[in-house]
Enzyme design. Structure first.
Site, PDB file in Angstrom:
ATOM      1  N   ASN A   1      -5.995 -99.050 104.709  1.00 53.79           N
ATOM      2  CA  ASN A   1      -7.286 -98.845 105.395  1.00 53.79           C
ATOM      3  C   ASN A   1      -8.506 -99.329 104.609  1.00 53.79           C
ATOM      4  OD1 ASN A   1      -7.006 -96.731 103.618  1.00 53.79           O
ATOM      5  ND2 ASN A   1      -7.889 -95.202 104.992  1.00 53.79           N
TER       6      ASN A   1
ATOM      7  N   GLY B   1      -1.973 -92.685 100.273  1.00 49.62           N
ATOM      8  CA  GLY B   1      -1.149 -93.018 101.439  1.00 49.62           C
ATOM      9  C   GLY B   1      -0.791 -91.779 102.222  1.00 49.62           C
ATOM     10  N   SER B   2       0.347 -91.831 102.885  1.00 49.16           N
ATOM     11  CA  SER B   2       0.719 -90.751 103.800  1.00 49.16           C
ATOM     12  C   SER B   2       1.471 -89.630 103.082  1.00 49.16           C
ATOM     13  CB  SER B   2       1.601 -91.321 104.916  1.00 49.16           C
ATOM     14  OG  SER B   2       2.805 -91.788 104.355  1.00 49.16           O
TER      15      SER B   2
ATOM     16  N   GLU C   1      -3.294 -89.076  96.749  1.00 52.38           N
ATOM     17  CA  GLU C   1      -4.384 -88.931  97.722  1.00 52.38           C
ATOM     18  C   GLU C   1      -3.772 -89.140  99.093  1.00 52.38           C
ATOM     19  OE1 GLU C   1      -7.365 -88.067  97.547  1.00 52.38           O
ATOM     20  OE2 GLU C   1      -7.728 -88.096  95.404  1.00 52.38           O
ATOM     21  N   LEU C   2      -3.475 -88.061  99.779  1.00 57.12           N
ATOM     22  CA  LEU C   2      -2.707 -88.202 101.016  1.00 57.12           C
ATOM     23  C   LEU C   2      -3.596 -88.004 102.242  1.00 57.12           C
ATOM     24  CD1 LEU C   2       0.462 -86.412  99.617  1.00 57.12           C
ATOM     25  CD2 LEU C   2      -0.177 -88.821  99.477  1.00 57.12           C
TER      26      LEU C   2
ATOM     27  N   CYS D   1      -9.317 -91.310 105.689  1.00 57.21           N
ATOM     28  CA  CYS D   1      -8.676 -90.019 105.372  1.00 57.21           C
ATOM     29  C   CYS D   1      -9.644 -88.856 105.494  1.00 57.21           C
ATOM     30  CB  CYS D   1      -8.081 -90.083 103.973  1.00 57.21           C
ATOM     31  SG  CYS D   1      -9.307 -90.557 102.747  1.00 57.21           S
TER      32      CYS D   1
HETATM   33  P1  NAD Z   1       2.012 -95.139 103.707  1.00 58.67           P
HETATM   34  O1  NAD Z   1       2.391 -93.894 102.990  1.00 58.67           O
HETATM   35  O2  NAD Z   1       2.862 -95.612 104.800  1.00 58.67           O
HETATM   36  O3  NAD Z   1       1.910 -96.352 102.665  1.00 58.67           O
HETATM   37  C1  NAD Z   1       1.127 -96.254 101.504  1.00 58.67           C
HETATM   38  C2  NAD Z   1       1.742 -97.136 100.430  1.00 58.67           C
HETATM   39  O4  NAD Z   1       2.960 -96.560  99.996  1.00 58.67           O
HETATM   40  C3  NAD Z   1       2.066 -98.551 100.878  1.00 58.67           C
HETATM   41  O5  NAD Z   1       1.698 -99.474  99.881  1.00 58.67           O
HETATM   42  C4  NAD Z   1       3.574 -98.516 101.052  1.00 58.67           C
HETATM   43  O6  NAD Z   1       4.180 -99.770 100.892  1.00 58.67           O
HETATM   44  C5  NAD Z   1       3.965 -97.574  99.940  1.00 58.67           C
HETATM   45  N1  NAD Z   1       5.290 -96.960 100.067  1.00 58.67           N
HETATM   46  C6  NAD Z   1       5.977 -96.695 101.198  1.00 58.67           C
HETATM   47  N2  NAD Z   1       7.175 -96.140 100.894  1.00 58.67           N
HETATM   48  C7  NAD Z   1       7.237 -96.047  99.545  1.00 58.67           C
HETATM   49  C8  NAD Z   1       8.199 -95.536  98.622  1.00 58.67           C
HETATM   50  N3  NAD Z   1       9.361 -95.033  99.023  1.00 58.67           N
HETATM   51  N4  NAD Z   1       7.909 -95.580  97.318  1.00 58.67           N
HETATM   52  C9  NAD Z   1       6.731 -96.067  96.873  1.00 58.67           C
HETATM   53  N5  NAD Z   1       5.786 -96.584  97.693  1.00 58.67           N
HETATM   54  C10 NAD Z   1       6.032 -96.560  99.012  1.00 58.67           C
HETATM   55  O7  NAD Z   1       0.523 -94.899 104.196  1.00 58.67           O
HETATM   56  P2  NAD Z   1      -0.372 -95.865 105.121  1.00 58.67           P
HETATM   57  O8  NAD Z   1       0.120 -95.801 106.502  1.00 58.67           O
HETATM   58  O9  NAD Z   1      -0.521 -97.163 104.441  1.00 58.67           O
HETATM   59  O10 NAD Z   1      -1.798 -95.167 105.004  1.00 58.67           O
HETATM   60  C11 NAD Z   1      -2.266 -94.210 105.873  1.00 58.67           C
HETATM   61  C12 NAD Z   1      -2.259 -92.867 105.202  1.00 58.67           C
HETATM   62  O11 NAD Z   1      -3.006 -92.932 103.989  1.00 58.67           O
HETATM   63  C13 NAD Z   1      -2.931 -91.814 106.034  1.00 58.67           C
HETATM   64  O12 NAD Z   1      -2.184 -90.631 106.028  1.00 58.67           O
HETATM   65  C14 NAD Z   1      -4.253 -91.593 105.329  1.00 58.67           C
HETATM   66  O13 NAD Z   1      -4.827 -90.336 105.530  1.00 58.67           O
HETATM   67  C15 NAD Z   1      -3.865 -91.813 103.916  1.00 58.67           C
HETATM   68  N6  NAD Z   1      -5.041 -92.131 103.115  1.00 58.67           N
HETATM   69  C16 NAD Z   1      -5.490 -91.181 102.242  1.00 58.67           C
HETATM   70  C17 NAD Z   1      -6.625 -91.422 101.494  1.00 58.67           C
HETATM   71  C18 NAD Z   1      -7.118 -90.410 100.512  1.00 58.67           C
HETATM   72  O14 NAD Z   1      -7.916 -90.771  99.671  1.00 58.67           O
HETATM   73  N7  NAD Z   1      -6.704 -89.156 100.581  1.00 58.67           N
HETATM   74  C19 NAD Z   1      -7.299 -92.629 101.630  1.00 58.67           C
HETATM   75  C20 NAD Z   1      -6.824 -93.573 102.521  1.00 58.67           C
HETATM   76  C21 NAD Z   1      -5.682 -93.308 103.264  1.00 58.67           C
END
Ligand code: NAD
Length: 496
Positions: free
Chosen positions: A156, A232-233, A254-255, A288
């Site tokens: 994002n 990420g998620s 940071e989820l 997020c």
């Molecule tokens: P995602 O978890 O699908 O992916 C995030 C990253 O993790 C990607 O680079 C992906 O390739 C990697 N990944 C996936 N599986 C993995 C594994 N098994 N081991 C290591 N890395 C792996 O998330 P997304 O869909 O890219 O992002 C959206 C999410 O991110 C939303 O839930 C959002 O709220 C969150 N987010 C949080 C913040 C924050 O600061 N809290 C900021 C931005 C986005």
């Protein structure tokens, strides 16, 4: 360098100061506005991910031994180069991620600012000197680099999140291997060109492209890593923490979020409406800290909702490259379908659309992942749409009778990242300060968070945090040194 950024060879990633082709095939990068691929990025093999960790490990001691000032000077050069290349970088963010150009420009401004801000810590990474229990002795607590950092980021904010992870690692004296999201890898590769031109020594920063299940998993499972920082998620965060537990490696995660947006009856309505709209629809709802559920006091509910729906209707869906656009496309078809599914389930469960969006008949650009806003009234706290992260241009609303009810609903969430309150009542504000159980509380204002703050979530929003001196702290570990300068060396077990 601007033409270079746009004409970069996307088939190569940056490992050990060299541009190398990935050994695990390639993946197209799709423009969300058109649905068309416009670049092809190669993917690292597991062996290449491991080589990136090895090269970081080799580079770190010399980098950590430089004076912080020398590290900071390189970081100031990076910040200046990002500013000089702001427009092509912003356009690249738009092409790979789909946010409106005005937002992308702000993202690039932030990307530069992270380097300036953390470079300024060069003279501020301080230790402590403690008196010893014995005469002629001192105890020092030093703050030293952790070593090698693995950073994993989502799609994002594909440029700003690179800076958010790389800048604190660099000033702390760490080396870093960063993996961007597989769907938005270009900004990170463009930033790598800037790092290279600014004189970052080979191996100190490595940008490795590839998917999460192979490259991400290989990086986070590597026992040479000293810190994992991931945005990420929740499911991915959980997986990473499980992996990290095997090596006893600290993680900062940071989820997701499910921010409550509370509007009380004494709120300044125009401010609350404008803030609610911005907070929900910026970046097409893919932030997020976005307004994910509105809790509006019954006494002003109708007036607030009339204005909110009208302002939402006025948002200009359009080509994200146009200055006039407020709302661009969703990042991908999968994300669009996820939001459609959550919305349909909420309506089936009894939520009432005050504004029913969907895929527009006349999309601004054919073929893209377009979705117009939906506003859902009558949402109840037990509905999935009030509990699960939406991450799109859809918002549920609940009418609340009083502040106690708002607080109870707000806190009843497995997420705990950000919360919003609009009121002018001082007592309520102070109650929220003490009783809202979220890592960030915004009172009468929207985000974004500030660089000097601490971006941190409670509960499933993840342990750890980024930004400010507390974010930097994750990148430094402590070393306690006992110094005897008495001239003698008494052997004693208990000096007292
Ligand atoms: P995602 O978890 O699908 O992916 C995030 C990253 O993790 C990607 O680079 C992906 O390739 C990697 N990944 C996936 N599986 C993995 C594994 N098994 N081991 C290591 N890395 C792996 O998330 P997304 O869909 O890219 O992002 C959206 C999410 O991110 C939303 O839930 C959002 O709220 C969150 N987010 C949080 C913040 C924050 O600061 N809290 C900021 C931005 C986005």
């Amino acid at each position: 360098m601007s033409t270079e950024i746009m004409a970069q060879d996307w088939g190569r990633m940056w490992i050990g100061g060299k541009w190398v082709a990935g050994e695990a095939g390639s993946r197209p990068v799709v423009n969300p506005a058109t649905g068309q691929a416009f670049a092809e990025v190669s993917e690292a093999s597991v062996a290449q991910a491991q080589e990136a960790v090895a090269t970081a490990q080799r580079a770190q001691p010399a980098w950590g031994a430089l004076s912080p000032l020398a590290r900071g000077q390189i970081m100031h050069r990076i910040a200046a180069a990002i500013r000089a290349e702001a427009e092509p970088l912003a356009r690249l963010v738009v092409r790979e991620q789909g946010k409106p150009i005005a937002e992308a420009r702000a993202e690039i401004g932030g990307a530069a600012e992270f380097f300036t801000y953390f470079a300024e810590f060069a003279r501020r990474i301080q230790g402590e000197i403690l008196p010893s229990d014995a005469a002629g002795e001192q105890i020092w607590i030093q703050r030293v680099p952790v070593g090698v950092v693995a950073a994993i980021i989502p799609w994002n904010y594909p440029a700003a999140l690179v800076s958010r992870k790389v800048a604190p690692a660099m000033i702390a004296g760490n080396a870093i291997v960063l993996k961007p999201h597989e769907e938005t890898p270009l900004s990170a590769l463009a930033m790598a060109r800037i790092f290279e031109a600014a004189g970052v020594p080979p191996g100190v920063v490595n940008i490795v492209t590839g998917d999460g299940a192979s490259v991400g998993a290989a990086l986070t499972a590597d026992n040479r890593i000293d810190l994992i920082t991931m945005t990420g998620s929740v499911p991915t965060g959980r997986r990473i923490m499980e992996t990290a537990a095997r090596n006893l490696v600290p993680v900062s995660l940071e989820l997701g979020g499910k921010a409550p947006f509370i509007v009380m009856e004494d709120a300044e309505l125009d401010l609350a409406v404008a803030s609610a709209v911005t907070s929900r629809f910026m970046n097409c709802g893919q932030v997020c800290i976005c307004n994910e559920r509105m809790l509006v006091h019954a006494r002003i509910y109708d007036a607030f909702m009339d204005r909110f729906v009208a302002a939402t209707r006025d948002l200009r869906l359009g080509d994200p490259m146009a200055d006039t656009t407020d709302l661009g496309p969703k990042v991908s078809l999968a994300e669009l379908e996820k939001v459609e599914r959550i919305t349909a389930e909420a309506i089936a469960a009894g939520a009432e659309p005050l504004l029913r969006g969907g895929r527009p008949e006349a999309a601004p650009v054919a073929g893209g992942f377009w979705l117009t806003p939906t506003v859902l009234a009558g949402a109840t706290p037990d509905m999935a749409i009030m509990r699960d992260e939406i991450f799109g241009p859809v918002v549920p609303v609940t009418r609340i009778a009083d502040f106690d009810e708002a607080l109870a609903i707000a806190n009843d969430s497995r997420y705990g990242l950000s919360a919003y309150l609009f009121t002018n009542d001082f007592n309520r504000i102070m109650r929220a300060v003490s009783d809202v159980r979220f890592g960030e509380l915004y009172i009468n204002r929207v985000g974004p968070e500030s660089l000097q703050g601490f971006h941190t979530g409670y509960r499933n929003s993840g342990p750890g945090g980024d930004d400010g001196s507390h974010g930097l702290d994750h990148h430094l570990r402590k070393k306690t040194v006992y110094v005897n300068h008495s001239g003698s060396s008494p052997v004693r077990l208990m000096p007292w």
